[in-house]
Design a protein around this motif. Structure first.
Motif, PDB file in Angstrom:
ATOM      1  N   VAL A 200      52.497  35.612  42.824  1.00 40.93           N
ATOM      2  CA  VAL A 200      51.620  37.011  42.791  1.00 40.93           C
ATOM      3  C   VAL A 200      51.556  38.105  41.491  1.00 40.93           C
ATOM      4  O   VAL A 200      53.001  37.884  41.079  1.00 40.93           O
ATOM      5  CB  VAL A 200      52.070  37.632  43.759  1.00 40.93           C
ATOM      6  N   ASP A 201      50.665  38.723  41.376  1.00 44.75           N
ATOM      7  CA  ASP A 201      50.523  39.531  40.238  1.00 44.75           C
ATOM      8  C   ASP A 201      50.017  40.881  40.266  1.00 44.75           C
ATOM      9  O   ASP A 201      49.077  41.259  41.565  1.00 44.75           O
ATOM     10  CB  ASP A 201      49.457  38.885  39.090  1.00 44.75           C
ATOM     11  N   MET A 202      50.478  41.800  39.996  1.00 47.08           N
ATOM     12  CA  MET A 202      50.823  43.648  40.082  1.00 47.08           C
ATOM     13  C   MET A 202      50.833  44.224  39.177  1.00 47.08           C
ATOM     14  O   MET A 202      51.669  43.910  38.331  1.00 47.08           O
ATOM     15  CB  MET A 202      50.876  43.064  40.859  1.00 47.08           C
TER      16      MET A 202
ATOM     17  N   GLY B 265      41.181  39.498  34.758  1.00 40.97           N
ATOM     18  CA  GLY B 265      41.305  38.406  35.691  1.00 40.97           C
ATOM     19  C   GLY B 265      41.054  37.640  35.846  1.00 40.97           C
ATOM     20  O   GLY B 265      40.605  37.056  35.551  1.00 40.97           O
ATOM     21  N   HIS B 266      41.918  36.703  36.752  1.00 45.96           N
ATOM     22  CA  HIS B 266      42.267  35.269  37.324  1.00 45.96           C
ATOM     23  C   HIS B 266      42.898  34.711  38.930  1.00 45.96           C
ATOM     24  O   HIS B 266      42.718  35.273  39.270  1.00 45.96           O
ATOM     25  CB  HIS B 266      43.518  34.684  36.179  1.00 45.96           C
ATOM     26  N   GLY B 267      41.833  33.537  38.543  1.00 45.61           N
ATOM     27  CA  GLY B 267      42.708  33.169  39.584  1.00 45.61           C
ATOM     28  C   GLY B 267      43.847  32.941  39.594  1.00 45.61           C
ATOM     29  O   GLY B 267      44.588  33.048  38.561  1.00 45.61           O
TER      30      GLY B 267
ATOM     31  N   LEU C  62      50.449  30.810  37.580  1.00 39.83           N
ATOM     32  CA  LEU C  62      50.087  32.669  37.626  1.00 39.83           C
ATOM     33  C   LEU C  62      48.600  32.021  37.235  1.00 39.83           C
ATOM     34  O   LEU C  62      48.038  33.273  37.145  1.00 39.83           O
ATOM     35  CB  LEU C  62      51.056  32.737  35.797  1.00 39.83           C
ATOM     36  N   HIS C  63      48.331  31.823  34.916  1.00 32.83           N
ATOM     37  CA  HIS C  63      46.756  31.883  35.342  1.00 32.83           C
ATOM     38  C   HIS C  63      45.571  30.776  35.586  1.00 32.83           C
ATOM     39  O   HIS C  63      46.570  29.539  35.245  1.00 32.83           O
ATOM     40  CB  HIS C  63      46.414  31.910  34.303  1.00 32.83           C
ATOM     41  N   MET C  64      44.623  31.190  36.677  1.00 31.61           N
ATOM     42  CA  MET C  64      44.316  29.911  37.137  1.00 31.61           C
ATOM     43  C   MET C  64      42.477  29.947  36.968  1.00 31.61           C
ATOM     44  O   MET C  64      42.557  31.153  36.692  1.00 31.61           O
ATOM     45  CB  MET C  64      43.997  29.216  38.622  1.00 31.61           C
TER      46      MET C  64
ATOM     47  N   LEU D  33      43.036  35.868  43.724  1.00 34.21           N
ATOM     48  CA  LEU D  33      42.327  36.037  42.779  1.00 34.21           C
ATOM     49  C   LEU D  33      42.779  37.248  42.302  1.00 34.21           C
ATOM     50  O   LEU D  33      44.179  38.446  43.118  1.00 34.21           O
ATOM     51  CB  LEU D  33      41.346  36.475  42.642  1.00 34.21           C
ATOM     52  N   ALA D  34      43.736  37.475  40.975  1.00 33.17           N
ATOM     53  CA  ALA D  34      44.276  38.723  40.266  1.00 33.17           C
ATOM     54  C   ALA D  34      43.576  39.705  39.731  1.00 33.17           C
ATOM     55  O   ALA D  34      42.401  39.138  38.585  1.00 33.17           O
ATOM     56  CB  ALA D  34      45.756  38.387  39.477  1.00 33.17           C
ATOM     57  N   VAL D  35      42.650  40.531  40.775  1.00 31.74           N
ATOM     58  CA  VAL D  35      42.414  41.423  40.176  1.00 31.74           C
ATOM     59  C   VAL D  35      41.918  42.517  39.217  1.00 31.74           C
ATOM     60  O   VAL D  35      42.677  43.519  39.656  1.00 31.74           O
ATOM     61  CB  VAL D  35      41.325  41.911  41.531  1.00 31.74           C
ATOM     62  N   GLU D  36      42.299  42.624  37.511  1.00 36.87           N
ATOM     63  CA  GLU D  36      42.719  43.239  37.025  1.00 36.87           C
ATOM     64  C   GLU D  36      41.969  44.021  36.068  1.00 36.87           C
ATOM     65  O   GLU D  36      41.003  43.491  35.543  1.00 36.87           O
ATOM     66  CB  GLU D  36      43.490  42.221  35.641  1.00 36.87           C
ATOM     67  N   ILE D  37      41.712  45.085  36.512  1.00 38.41           N
ATOM     68  CA  ILE D  37      41.030  46.152  35.270  1.00 38.41           C
ATOM     69  C   ILE D  37      41.100  46.450  34.458  1.00 38.41           C
ATOM     70  O   ILE D  37      41.956  47.348  34.634  1.00 38.41           O
ATOM     71  CB  ILE D  37      39.982  47.150  36.141  1.00 38.41           C
TER      72      ILE D  37
ATOM     73  N   TYR E 205      44.707  48.562  36.362  1.00 37.18           N
ATOM     74  CA  TYR E 205      44.778  48.242  37.302  1.00 37.18           C
ATOM     75  C   TYR E 205      44.129  47.106  38.593  1.00 37.18           C
ATOM     76  O   TYR E 205      43.662  46.547  38.041  1.00 37.18           O
ATOM     77  CB  TYR E 205      43.844  49.402  38.914  1.00 37.18           C
ATOM     78  N   GLU E 206      45.787  46.637  38.914  1.00 37.38           N
ATOM     79  CA  GLU E 206      45.970  44.779  39.391  1.00 37.38           C
ATOM     80  C   GLU E 206      46.178  45.333  40.665  1.00 37.38           C
ATOM     81  O   GLU E 206      47.255  44.932  41.075  1.00 37.38           O
ATOM     82  CB  GLU E 206      46.679  43.546  38.272  1.00 37.38           C
ATOM     83  N   ASN E 207      45.792  44.130  41.730  1.00 34.87           N
ATOM     84  CA  ASN E 207      46.235  43.287  43.143  1.00 34.87           C
ATOM     85  C   ASN E 207      45.953  42.020  42.323  1.00 34.87           C
ATOM     86  O   ASN E 207      45.150  41.836  42.043  1.00 34.87           O
ATOM     87  CB  ASN E 207      45.982  44.230  43.958  1.00 34.87           C
TER      88      ASN E 207
END
Ligand code: MF3
Ligand code: CO
Length: 250
Positions: free
Chosen positions: A102-104, A166-168, A173-175, A197-201, A231-233
């Motif tokens: 998980v990534d944030m 952002g990425h799966g 970590l990165h998909m 998904l990791a949604v990172e703006i 900002y990433e969740n």
């Protein structure tokens, strides 16, 4: 409530742990704090929680945290430099919990907001949640991308960084798919239920979002010298939009 797949349940648990660690790390940021201080706090927290660091060693990345201070964009190294009043600091972290990543990331102002960065940070956050809202089963990745770009570049004179997306996320970590913060609606891969998904703006407070990579091959800065916010969740694709696995709606 419908039954969530085991992967999503575990990522939700991991996401809660990461969210708690993030709050703890952020609450330690004040004038005089260093990136090394935050790195130590994170190291202590993950060992207490019996989870693993997602970034350290990832393709040779040397630290747990990516920290961007002022014009530093992504993959900034923690250092012994003391934060000053009014600095803008982005902290990006990830853990592995029961085999799932998980990534944030969050951005905060140190001390008083003497440079008035807060409206910029709020715009990036709003863009993130606009993107998450589009993460509904059957929608496309481009719908998410267009929603965030509209806020950062349509409603504000800022720019979404093009090189980092952002990425799966989950088993690694990165998909796939890439999940950019910019793009065209109705384009790209179709979102499937429970996809994580990791949604990172990642944005620069300037219309020109160009970045340059430093000689260490990791750290990046804005070309204009303007500041950056992230900002990433981690989320999963739900029936009527994305559902958060890290962070909260606040
Ligand atoms: N959240 C960032 C990303 O997904 C952090 C990765 S740092 C790395 O790109 F060191 F692990 F690459
Ligand atoms: Co990420």
């Amino acid at each position: 409530m419908r039954q969530l797949p085991e992967k999503v349940v575990l990522m939700k648990e991991g996401g809660r742990i990461l969210t708690t660690i993030m709050s703890h790390v952020l609450s330690n940021i004040s004038v005089g704090t260093t990136g090394f201080d935050l790195e130590k706090i994170f190291a202590h927290q993950i060992s207490q929680a019996k989870v693993h660091s997602a970034f350290q060693g990832y393709e040779g990345y040397p630290y747990h945290l990516c920290i961007g201070v002022n014009d530093m964009v992504v993959h900034g190294f923690p250092s012994d430099k003391k934060y000053q009043n009014g600095d803008i600091v982005s902290v990006d972290m990830g853990i592995i919990y029961k085999g799932y990543y998980v990534d944030m990331a969050r951005t905060v102002v140190v001390g008083e907001d003497i440079h008035q960065y807060q409206p910029f940070i709020e715009a990036v956050k709003k863009a993130h949640f606009a993107s998450v809202a589009q993460a509904a089963v059957g929608a496309k990745v481009g719908d998410m991308a267009a929603a965030s770009q509209q806020i950062v570049e349509g409603e504000h004179p800022y720019g979404v960084v093009r090189e980092m997306v952002g990425h799966g996320v989950g088993e690694r970590l990165h998909m796939l798919p890439d999940v950019p913060g910019y793009g065209k609606a109705h384009s790209g891969p179709v979102l499937k239920e429970f996809q994580t998904l990791a949604v990172e703006i990642i944005a620069i407070r300037h219309k020109n979002p160009a970045i340059k990579t430093l000689s260490d091959g990791w750290q990046t800065k804005s070309v204009t010298g303007e500041v950056c916010a992230i900002y990433e969740n981690t989320i999963f694709v739900g029936k009527s939009g994305g559902e958060l696995l890290t962070g909260s709606r606040e």
